[in-house]
Design an enzyme around this catalytic site. Structure first.
Site, PDB file in Angstrom:
ATOM      1  CG  ASN A 107      -1.966  -1.297   1.322  1.00  0.00           C
ATOM      2  OD1 ASN A 107      -2.010  -1.933   0.043  1.00  0.00           O
ATOM      3  ND2 ASN A 107      -2.465  -1.574   2.276  1.00  0.00           N
ATOM      4  CG  ASP A 109      -2.704   3.109   2.566  1.00  0.00           C
ATOM      5  OD1 ASP A 109      -1.903   2.902   3.648  1.00  0.00           O
ATOM      6  OD2 ASP A 109      -3.562   2.158   2.540  1.00  0.00           O
ATOM      7  CG  HIS A 124       3.918  -1.533  -4.662  1.00  0.00           C
ATOM      8  ND1 HIS A 124       2.643  -2.089  -4.792  1.00  0.00           N
ATOM      9  CD2 HIS A 124       5.058  -2.422  -4.935  1.00  0.00           C
ATOM     10  CE1 HIS A 124       2.957  -3.466  -5.109  1.00  0.00           C
ATOM     11  NE2 HIS A 124       4.160  -3.556  -5.500  1.00  0.00           N
ATOM     12  CB  CYS A 132      11.657  16.516  -9.483  1.00  0.00           C
ATOM     13  SG  CYS A 132      12.081  17.137 -11.062  1.00  0.00           S
ATOM     14  CB  CYS A 135      16.243  18.243 -10.567  1.00  0.00           C
ATOM     15  SG  CYS A 135      15.058  18.585  -9.406  1.00  0.00           S
ATOM     16  CB  THR A 193      -2.456  -8.967  -0.431  1.00  0.00           C
ATOM     17  OG1 THR A 193      -1.741  -9.258  -1.616  1.00  0.00           O
ATOM     18  CG2 THR A 193      -1.371  -9.484   0.634  1.00  0.00           C
ATOM     19  CG  ASN A 218      -6.256 -12.631   1.771  1.00  0.00           C
ATOM     20  OD1 ASN A 218      -6.331 -11.258   1.878  1.00  0.00           O
ATOM     21  ND2 ASN A 218      -5.597 -13.181   1.441  1.00  0.00           N
ATOM     22  CD  GLU A 220     -13.621 -13.837  -2.121  1.00  0.00           C
ATOM     23  OE1 GLU A 220     -13.292 -13.720  -3.154  1.00  0.00           O
ATOM     24  OE2 GLU A 220     -14.813 -13.636  -1.662  1.00  0.00           O
ATOM     25  CB  ALA A 237      -7.700  -7.361   8.086  1.00  0.00           C
TER      26      ALA A 237
HETATM   27 ZN   LIG Z   1      13.254  19.054 -10.332  1.00  0.00          ZN
END
Ligand SMILES: [Zn+2]
Length: 262
Positions: A107, A109, A124, A132, A135, A193, A218, A220, A237
């Site tokens: 996640n 979040d 992730h 950026c 740079c 997951t 989970n 299921e 959960a």
């Molecule tokens: Zn930049």
């Protein structure tokens, strides 16, 4: 084991937790659904309205950042408005009890950290920071201003949330920490997951092949249930994790009788 006996599965999970000191919790979208973040791939998820091929690849971002920001702005809004739920808080308690050591999440979040967890590996990336691509300057979300798409304060190029788009690599540090966490784990919890996306998917499988117990939580049964998981707990959960914690608190191992009175 007999999947038809959920009470026995709970009892055995409490037993495993009671004996663990370096458990690794692997979490995914399912743990944040109760915080109001729909699984991107599920019903009401982001990919229902934004074709990921068109809106969520790194190539698309490089080609047309303002277009991809139409999706990213919605993603930000959902993620930044969410608060941790009882599942996130139960994992904090399991860390405080020195049962769970690492949390490795797919996640973006930041809800594990918001709940108070430490040792969180973000496979992730995260949605609280922007980067950026020109740079490498990084900006916290609160500092980015209201312009969409947001410009880099350093060079003026368009910033990208520090999340992994399709076609980008998992951060090297997260990969390495993930391997270390599996290497030292004495129990693996797979929460919310299906663990189908590689390389995340390899983690519970490595653990299982080494004889480390794997408990799956989970809604299921999944592809893990018959081959990888030693125990599968089906349910939310946010309900099951607090229940496991309270059984640990009450010395759940010896209170087996109450399991049958519920
Ligand atoms: Zn930049």
């Amino acid at each position: 084991m007999d999947a038809s006996d959920p009470q026995e599965a709970l009892r055995r999970t409490v037993e495993l937790l009671a004996g663990a000191r370096n458990a690794l919790a692997l979490t995914g979208a399912g743990i944040s659904v109760e915080s109001g973040i729909p699984d991107f791939r599920g019903r009401g998820g982001l990919w229902e309205r934004f074709d990921p091929q068109e809106y969520a690849t790194i190539e698309a971002f490089r080609r047309d950042p303002p277009k991809v920001w139409r999706m990213l702005a919605e993603l930000e809004e959902v993620v930044l408005g969410a608060r941790p739920n009882p599942a996130h808080r139960a994992l904090v308690e399991l860390q405080e009890k020195e049962i769970v050591r690492w949390i490795l999440t797919q996640n973006i979040d930041g809800l594990h950290q918001a709940a108070g967890s430490r040792n969180v590996i973000e496979y992730h990336g995260n949605g609280r920071t922007l980067v950026c691509l020109d740079c490498s300057h990084r900006v916290e979300h609160a500092q980015r201003g209201h312009q969409i798409p947001p410009p880099c304060p350093s060079c003026g190029a368009i910033l990208k949330p520090d999340v992994i788009l399709f076609g980008e690599l998992i951060p090297q540090r997260a990969l390495q920490q993930g391997r270390e966490a599996v290497d030292t784990a004495d129990l693996v919890l797979v929460i919310g997951t299906r663990a189908e996306v590689w390389p995340f998917a390899e983690l519970p499988r490595i653990a299982s092949s080494r004889g480390i117990p794997v408990v799956e939580i989970n809604l299921e049964r999944t592809g893990l249930s018959d081959s990888v998981a030693d125990i599968t707990l089906c349910g939310a959960a946010g309900e099951l994790l607090p229940r496991l914690v309270s059984r640990l608190d009450s010395g759940g191992l010896r209170l087996g009788v109450s399991d049958f009175l519920e």
